[in-house]
Structures are given as structure tokens and as C-alpha cells.
Design a protein around this motif. Sequence first.
Motif, PDB file in Angstrom:
ATOM      1  N   ASN A 123      -1.028  -0.411   3.987  1.00  9.95           N
ATOM      2  CA  ASN A 123      -0.695  -1.758   3.524  1.00  9.95           C
ATOM      3  C   ASN A 123      -1.304  -2.078   2.167  1.00  9.95           C
ATOM      4  N   ALA A 124      -1.588  -1.068   1.364  1.00 14.90           N
ATOM      5  CA  ALA A 124      -2.157  -1.316   0.039  1.00 14.90           C
ATOM      6  C   ALA A 124      -1.231  -2.215  -0.773  1.00 14.90           C
ATOM      7  N   GLY A 125      -1.829  -3.211  -1.406  1.00 14.05           N
ATOM      8  CA  GLY A 125      -1.060  -4.125  -2.242  1.00 14.05           C
ATOM      9  C   GLY A 125      -0.932  -5.526  -1.688  1.00 14.05           C
ATOM     10  N   ARG A 126      -1.409  -5.793  -0.484  1.00 13.44           N
ATOM     11  CA  ARG A 126      -1.359  -7.157   0.049  1.00 13.44           C
ATOM     12  C   ARG A 126      -2.348  -8.034  -0.703  1.00 13.44           C
ATOM     13  N   ARG A 127      -2.002  -9.331  -0.856  1.00 17.32           N
ATOM     14  CA  ARG A 127      -2.853 -10.263  -1.589  1.00 17.32           C
ATOM     15  C   ARG A 127      -3.291 -11.424  -0.707  1.00 17.32           C
ATOM     16  N   ALA A 128      -4.485 -11.931  -0.970  1.00 22.34           N
ATOM     17  CA  ALA A 128      -5.003 -13.096  -0.257  1.00 22.34           C
ATOM     18  C   ALA A 128      -5.911 -13.873  -1.203  1.00 22.34           C
ATOM     19  N   TYR A 129      -6.043 -15.167  -0.932  1.00 24.35           N
ATOM     20  CA  TYR A 129      -6.859 -16.058  -1.761  1.00 24.35           C
ATOM     21  C   TYR A 129      -8.154 -16.361  -1.033  1.00 24.35           C
ATOM     22  N   VAL A 130      -9.252 -16.342  -1.753  1.00 19.30           N
ATOM     23  CA  VAL A 130     -10.550 -16.635  -1.137  1.00 19.30           C
ATOM     24  C   VAL A 130     -10.701 -18.153  -1.029  1.00 19.30           C
ATOM     25  N   GLY A 177      -0.337   7.580  -4.471  1.00 10.73           N
ATOM     26  CA  GLY A 177      -0.621   8.337  -3.264  1.00 10.73           C
ATOM     27  C   GLY A 177       0.586   8.482  -2.373  1.00 10.73           C
ATOM     28  N   SER A 178       0.515   9.432  -1.446  1.00 13.22           N
ATOM     29  CA  SER A 178       1.600   9.672  -0.502  1.00 13.22           C
ATOM     30  C   SER A 178       1.154   9.324   0.910  1.00 13.22           C
ATOM     31  N   ALA A 179       0.320  10.172   1.509  1.00 16.42           N
ATOM     32  CA  ALA A 179      -0.145   9.900   2.874  1.00 16.42           C
ATOM     33  C   ALA A 179      -1.091   8.700   2.897  1.00 16.42           C
ATOM     34  N   VAL A 180      -2.003   8.618   1.930  1.00 15.49           N
ATOM     35  CA  VAL A 180      -2.947   7.496   1.836  1.00 15.49           C
ATOM     36  C   VAL A 180      -2.699   6.767   0.520  1.00 15.49           C
ATOM     37  N   LYS A 181      -2.169   5.554   0.615  1.00 17.82           N
ATOM     38  CA  LYS A 181      -1.886   4.768  -0.575  1.00 17.82           C
ATOM     39  C   LYS A 181      -3.192   4.257  -1.178  1.00 17.82           C
TER      40      LYS A 181
END
Length: 474
Positions: A123-130, A177-181
Motif C-alpha cells: 500500500n505504498a503511497g497512501r496519504r494521511a494528515y496529522v 519496486g516489484s514484490a516490495v513497493k
Amino acid sequence: MKIASLSNPVTSAWFREQGLRLDASPYVSGALKVKKLLELLPDTVPLASVTAGHNGGIFNGPMFRRVYLPDPEHSVPFLGTKDMMAADLTGLPRLRKTDAHSAALSYLELKPGMTLISCSGFNAGRRAYVRPDMDGIWSSQDTLKVQPDPKKIKSGYLYAFLLSRFGEALVRGSVYGSAVKHIEPHHIAGLPVPRFGERVESEIHELVEESAALRARHQAELVAATKDFFDSNGLPELNKLRWHQQDRDLGFEVASVGATSLRALNFAPRARQLIEQLRSVSGKSLGTICEGGSLRTGARFKRIDSNPEHGVRLIGQRQSFWIRPEGRWINESQAPDDIRLQDETILVAARGTLGENEVYSRSVFVTGPWLKHAFSQDYVRVVSGDPEVSGAYLFAFFRSDAAFRALRSFSVGGKQQEYHPRFLRELSIPIPPPADRDRIAATVRSAYQCRDRADVLEDKALALLTAAVEEATG
């Protein structure tokens, strides 16, 4: 395999702009198209030019050995990539305080206004606000921190851009990356950030900040409702259960177990003591409360995919605990009726393993806009059939650590756990006087009104940003 049909031939300039990358991600994710669109704007700046702080304001952290402690006096809450999307942060694992405050890790403390980007894994690339209530939480090395420079850009505006469909494409296009983003700080340092002037950026920033404040209030009110639940029922000690500081369940004897169960976990002393505490005050069994309502998992069914225009979003166990739900779109006509829920249904994650950070035995409350979604069979649907015991009141209990520990003691199965139906029905729910029940339920409902309003404000901020980009690019 990712395939895209291109109306124009690929040029060598495209490859130079993408760092000579030959993988498909930056070309089929929409990142290149967004970059070309943003080039039409009169003013864009590199992301790194509007950040400040540790390592230029875009950083993750070193790999380190994590030592977890249960005692709040000697630990700090620790946020991983799975948790950064969570709406309720009360169950976070806790990192040893001496490690957290060390020179090597102290800069991993979150500050309100940061944007978090998951930078490792599927799920690399998800964003959240602190949010304000996340101040004082430490984050893992698998989370990129983007710390805006308040003298150059407003934090809410920067987050809105990174969360928007434009930021989504740019961030996803930076994944390697392929297997691990994976994403590293230098991969996103040059992302173009559009500038629209003080008025537009301030309006978007204020909407995001108000949304964050409402989400913090949502969290605070849920915590207050649970505390009120145990205080009103004469069980204040269950507000601070300190489960792992109690004696371990080793070498105990059970005089008579009968034919119901032979599993030691179902008779563990700590859980038995907790369940007896719940029985020691006035209350009703969960089975009695749910007569005429529901106390069962959903029907199993085959998912038939559909497009969003003709389908319904199906929410699974993990995603239901996020701030904004995600899930696949399915054909509702090919699914059982119980994928839809009635107002104030409590969903208890009903299948999983006994890991401390797993969602198994955690609960979510379904009300308001979430009723438009469908939910998988992997929950116990708890619906009160007792007009004197509302779902909102029950949720103040089900979200507690006491409920979590009691539910886990009912587990049966091998690798994947489920609940023994008899133990579940016999669970005693404390019931205080009507005025207390009404007050607790009102606090829970207020919390979810805050959550729903926060979503509306965030959507409005994204709509304003999208409109500004589209107007400026013609």
C-alpha cells in the motif's frame, strides 16, 4: 502486467523526465499526464522548496529494533503504516519511551500539520494528515513525513494537493519496486506543487484544519463515552485494564468444563475475572439484548465485480477501521441481503488471528453515510432488539479494551479464530439507569456526526483544489 494504449509515441524526453525509468508505473499511473497538465499552470514549485525541518522536511527514519511496553508511563504510542489510516488510535502499540526520545529516533515524533505517506509495502503511497490528537505519537520508518514550512505554504493546502487525484497520480508514479513497493524522500522531493494565491490556499487550508479538528473531537468523544460507560456502571477500574501487567495465564485449573469447550483459552483466569466483573453489576446478557435484532456473522457469498455506477462498495475487515473506507465494487443483486446494515449496527471483526495488533475482536459502528456501503460476512452483526439498549450505547462498551479481551477469550478454531456462539450470547452487558444510557449514547452519536462532517469538509477542500487546477489549465 500493466498495459496502456498511448495516442502519441513515447519520446526519449519522457524517459529523461522520469529518471530513465523503464518500469510502467510512472507512465500508466497518470503521473506523466498530471505533470504535463501542471506545466500549464502559471506557478508551480518543487515539493522540497516548501518543506522545512529534519532532512529538509521530507524524511522517514532508520530501521531499528522495536521494544514495546504496555505501561503508558514508560512508553509512547507508535504508528505504523497500517495504523496511519485508522480513525480510532486508542489501541496503538507503545514504543519504549527511552528509545523514542533518543537522538536516533526523537525526530520521528509526529507534529500536527504533517502529511504522512506510506513508503513501503503493497500500500505504498497512501496519504494521511496529522491531526491535533496525533501530537506526541511516534511513527515508523515505513512512513514518510512531509513537514511543510509555515512561512512558505499552509499545511492543509499542501495535504489537500497530495491527497487529490493530482497528488495521488504523482505519488503513485514515484513508487519503485516489484514484490516490495518503496518510496524514498528524494523520489517525491521534486513533485510540482501548484500555487494559487493566499485566498484560495487559505480557504482550502481552513477546511482541512477544521476537518482534522472534528476527527480529533470524534476520537475524544468516543474515549469519553467509554469512560462514562464504566464509571456509570460502577466499574471504573476497567477504564485502565492494564492487561499485560496482570499475572499470566499459566498453570491454572478448571474444576468442571462440561461439553461446551475443552480449550484452555476459553477459561483463562484473567478473562474469567474480567467477565465476572461485568456480571457483578446490573445488566443483561448480549443474547437477551439482541433477541429480535441480530447476533451472527453474515452469509458467505461469491463476489461478482461491478463498476461503481451499477454496484455497491464492499468493505472488508481491515478497511472498515480506516478514516475513509475502501473496497471493491460488487453486484448487489448477486449478494445476500445482509451485506446492507441497519442504522447503529455494531460490526465485530469475527475472523482472524490473536496478534495484539490485529483487528480481530475490534469493533466498528455503522451509521450515517456508511450505511450506503456493503459489508463482508467476516463480522458479527450486533443489532439490539431491546428498545431500552441502543446500538450507540452498546458501542461505548464494544470499543473498549475490556470488550476486546473478553471477546478474544471466546475464540475457537485453529489458525483462523472465530467466536464460540454460546459464550458470545452469555456475555453480560452492564446496564445503568436510563439517564446514563441516554447520555452515553448521545456522546457516541455526536462523535459520529463529527466524523461525517469532517468527511464533508475534506471533500469540499478537494473540490476547491480540483476546480482551481481545472480553471487555470483551461
